[in-house]
Design a protein around this motif. Structure first.
Motif, short mmCIF file in Angstrom:
data_model
loop_
_atom_site.label_atom_id
_atom_site.label_comp_id
_atom_site.label_asym_id
_atom_site.label_seq_id
_atom_site.Cartn_x
_atom_site.Cartn_y
_atom_site.Cartn_z
N LEU A 187 0.65 -1.09 -0.19
CA LEU A 187 -0.16 0.13 0.17
C LEU A 187 0.86 1.44 -0.01
O LEU A 187 0.67 2.21 -0.61
CB LEU A 187 -0.90 0.01 1.27
CG LEU A 187 -1.94 1.23 1.42
CD1 LEU A 187 -2.95 1.21 0.00
CD2 LEU A 187 -3.03 1.13 2.61
N CYS A 188 2.13 1.14 0.89
CA CYS A 188 2.97 2.41 0.47
C CYS A 188 3.33 2.60 -0.92
O CYS A 188 3.49 3.77 -1.16
CB CYS A 188 4.22 2.18 1.58
SG CYS A 188 3.75 2.30 3.40
N ALA A 189 3.61 1.58 -1.45
CA ALA A 189 4.23 1.66 -2.88
C ALA A 189 2.81 2.55 -3.65
O ALA A 189 3.00 3.21 -4.58
CB ALA A 189 4.35 0.33 -3.35
N GLU A 190 1.53 1.92 -3.56
CA GLU A 190 0.53 2.43 -4.23
C GLU A 190 0.12 3.87 -3.96
O GLU A 190 -0.08 4.57 -4.75
CB GLU A 190 -0.63 1.67 -3.78
CG GLU A 190 -1.85 1.92 -4.53
CD GLU A 190 -3.24 1.35 -3.83
OE1 GLU A 190 -4.48 1.95 -3.70
OE2 GLU A 190 -3.09 0.15 -3.54
N LEU A 191 0.30 4.44 -2.66
CA LEU A 191 0.25 5.87 -2.14
C LEU A 191 1.23 6.65 -2.16
O LEU A 191 1.40 7.73 -1.73
CB LEU A 191 -0.34 5.81 -0.68
CG LEU A 191 -1.78 4.97 -0.46
CD1 LEU A 191 -2.17 4.97 0.92
CD2 LEU A 191 -2.78 5.47 -1.50
N ASN A 192 2.55 5.88 -2.70
CA ASN A 192 3.66 6.76 -2.50
C ASN A 192 4.00 7.33 -1.31
O ASN A 192 4.35 8.46 -1.12
CB ASN A 192 3.73 7.92 -3.60
CG ASN A 192 4.88 8.33 -3.97
OD1 ASN A 192 6.23 7.84 -3.94
ND2 ASN A 192 5.12 9.58 -4.26
N LEU A 193 3.82 6.73 -0.15
CA LEU A 193 4.38 6.96 1.11
C LEU A 193 5.58 6.42 1.62
O LEU A 193 5.84 5.15 1.48
CB LEU A 193 3.30 6.39 2.01
CG LEU A 193 1.84 6.76 1.94
CD1 LEU A 193 1.07 5.94 3.22
CD2 LEU A 193 1.62 8.22 2.36
#
Length: 282
Positions: free
Chosen positions: A136-142
């Motif tokens: 999810l971090c990859a998806e949200l660019n976090l």
């Protein structure tokens, strides 16, 4: 003129009814009780020190996984602050929690595997239960900050390879041992991370203190770090108010420690890298 950006201050509310302490691992850090600093106090300290913007890191040793204060505090000053928080990535609902905090303003995550109140335990870093959160971090660019020491670098390496699009930021430069001096053989495990270009590093008071001890020196260590990683992967963090001293004093120590670097390298460390990691600071 470089605008100074700090990517590692902390804030603590003075209202324990609204923001009740619930420290991770059950033990509250000494600094958070002795030197609590509200978001208003941080802004005042930034103004006094000439710090333009900051990515404020949630205090796990005060609030556990409740990011309410860091999110609410940063939302009061959206033109100057962004919030970095913590979620229990081993829980099944971690992706849902991350989405909820992100919707409230969280712009980065942090894994706290130990430090001021407990020994490091890196086992959770590459626990497969955490992988949905990383995806999810990859998806949200976090970006993901990691608080660990040299003991955790094998896990950090594995994560960097598994999730190459997630920017990983090592708190306190990964706490290398630099006391042996140049060529810093004892810090080799840190330098070995150089090929992994999604790993970034925070330069905080800890390293500026360590390079003054035994055989270490700022003039030999920091150029070696820049040569290995490039200044584009290094960013300054004050650790205020955890580290003693005013924000202005902490900044002055960092500027003095990096005096041997070029103007361009210092511009990356004090401003540009931070704005790449947290685009809304730009």
């Amino acid at each position: 003129m470089t605008a100074i950006v700090d990517i590692h201050p902390h804030i603590i509310s003075d209202d324990e009814q609204a923001y009740p302490p619930a420290p991770l691992f059950g033990k509250r850090s000494d600094w958070s009780q002795e030197r609590p600093s509200t978001v208003e106090a941080l802004i005042a300290a930034m103004d006094a020190a000439g710090v333009a913007k900051a990515a404020v890191v949630h205090s796990s040793t005060t609030y556990g996984f409740d990011n309410s204060y860091v999110v609410d505090g940063c939302n009061k000053y959206p033109d100057r602050l962004v919030a970095v928080g913590s979620v229990d990535v081993l829980q099944e609902d971690a992706p849902q929690r991350i989405r909820e905090w992100h919707a409230r303003g969280l712009q980065g995550l942090r894994l706290f595997t130990g430090g001021s109140t407990k020994e490091f335990d890196p086992s959770e870093l590459d626990d497969p239960r955490s992988f949905p959160a990383w995806e999810l971090c990859a998806e949200l660019n976090l970006p993901m900050c990691i608080q660990t020491g040299p003991v955790g670098l094998p896990q950090v390496t594995a994560l960097a390879k598994r999730f190459p699009s997630v920017k990983i930021i090592l708190d306190h430069l990964g706490r290398p041992d630099v006391l042996d001096g140049a060529p810093y053989a004892n810090a080799q495990s840190m330098f070995d991370l150089a090929p992994l270009d999604n790993i970034y590093f925070k330069l905080t008071p800890r390293i500026f203190g360590d390079v003054k001890k035994e055989k270490a020196s700022a003039a030999t260590f920091f150029p070696a770090v820049v040569q290995a990683f490039g200044a584009q992967r290094l960013a300054w963090g004050s650790n205020f108010p955890t580290s003693p001293g005013t924000l202005a004093e902490i900044l002055a120590t960092a500027q003095h420690g990096l005096a041997s670097l070029s103007d361009d390298d210092r511009a990356w460390i004090f401003e540009k890298t931070a704005k790449q990691l947290y685009p809304s600071l730009a």
